[in-house]
Design a protein around this motif. Structure first.
Motif, short mmCIF file in Angstrom:
data_model
loop_
_atom_site.label_atom_id
_atom_site.label_comp_id
_atom_site.label_asym_id
_atom_site.label_seq_id
_atom_site.Cartn_x
_atom_site.Cartn_y
_atom_site.Cartn_z
N HIS A 8 0.82 -1.21 0.00
CA HIS A 8 0.00 0.00 0.00
C HIS A 8 0.85 1.27 0.00
O HIS A 8 2.07 1.22 0.14
CB HIS A 8 -0.96 0.00 1.20
N GLY A 9 0.20 2.39 -0.16
CA GLY A 9 0.86 3.68 -0.18
C GLY A 9 0.73 4.40 1.15
O GLY A 9 0.29 3.84 2.15
N TRP A 10 1.14 5.67 1.15
CA TRP A 10 1.03 6.52 2.34
C TRP A 10 0.21 7.75 1.97
O TRP A 10 0.44 8.32 0.90
CB TRP A 10 2.41 6.94 2.81
N GLU A 16 -6.75 -0.41 1.19
CA GLU A 16 -6.75 0.04 -0.20
C GLU A 16 -7.08 -1.11 -1.16
O GLU A 16 -7.52 -0.88 -2.28
CB GLU A 16 -5.38 0.61 -0.58
N GLY A 80 1.88 0.89 -4.53
CA GLY A 80 1.34 2.22 -4.81
C GLY A 80 2.01 3.24 -3.92
O GLY A 80 2.24 2.99 -2.74
N ASP A 81 2.35 4.39 -4.47
CA ASP A 81 2.93 5.48 -3.72
C ASP A 81 4.17 4.99 -2.95
O ASP A 81 5.13 4.56 -3.56
CB ASP A 81 1.86 6.10 -2.79
N TRP A 82 4.14 5.03 -1.64
CA TRP A 82 5.28 4.61 -0.81
C TRP A 82 5.62 3.15 -1.08
O TRP A 82 6.79 2.76 -1.11
CB TRP A 82 4.94 4.83 0.66
N SER A 84 5.49 1.62 -3.81
CA SER A 84 6.24 1.49 -5.06
C SER A 84 7.73 1.68 -4.82
O SER A 84 8.56 1.05 -5.49
CB SER A 84 5.73 2.47 -6.12
#
Length: 91
Positions: A8-10, A16, A80-82, A84
């Motif tokens: 997941h992202g941050w 998510e 995603g995001d962080w 990645s």
């Protein structure tokens, strides 16, 4: 044994992927894959690491060890995001 590792992202959490995972589970072509969706250390539902300098490279090492402990010989990573940045450090 193969898997898909979802990161997941941050600011975010494993939530998510709550709609995505059931879709993946229903795909007959993905039956041979496990789905691993951990909470990144210090985000979402996990506690913060108390190691100074714990960064995306350290997280990548943690995720690699997790996959090894779970017995996955090969896996693909989606972040995603962080997540990645952690995924990129795993490559």
């Amino acid at each position: 044994k193969k898997a898909i590792l979802l990161l997941h992202g941050w600011p975010g959490s494993i939530w998510e992927f709550n709609k995505f995972i059931p879709l993946m589970q229903n795909q007959t072509t993905l039956d041979e894959y496990g789905i691993v969706c951990p909470s990144l250390p210090g985000y979402g539902f996990s506690g913060a690491p108390n190691i100074e300098g714990y960064n995306t490279v350290a997280m990548a090492g943690t995720m690699k060890r997790l996959m090894e402990k779970l017995g996955y010989e090969s896996y693909v990573v989606q972040g995603g995001d962080w997540g990645s940045m952690v995924a990129q450090s795993m490559a």
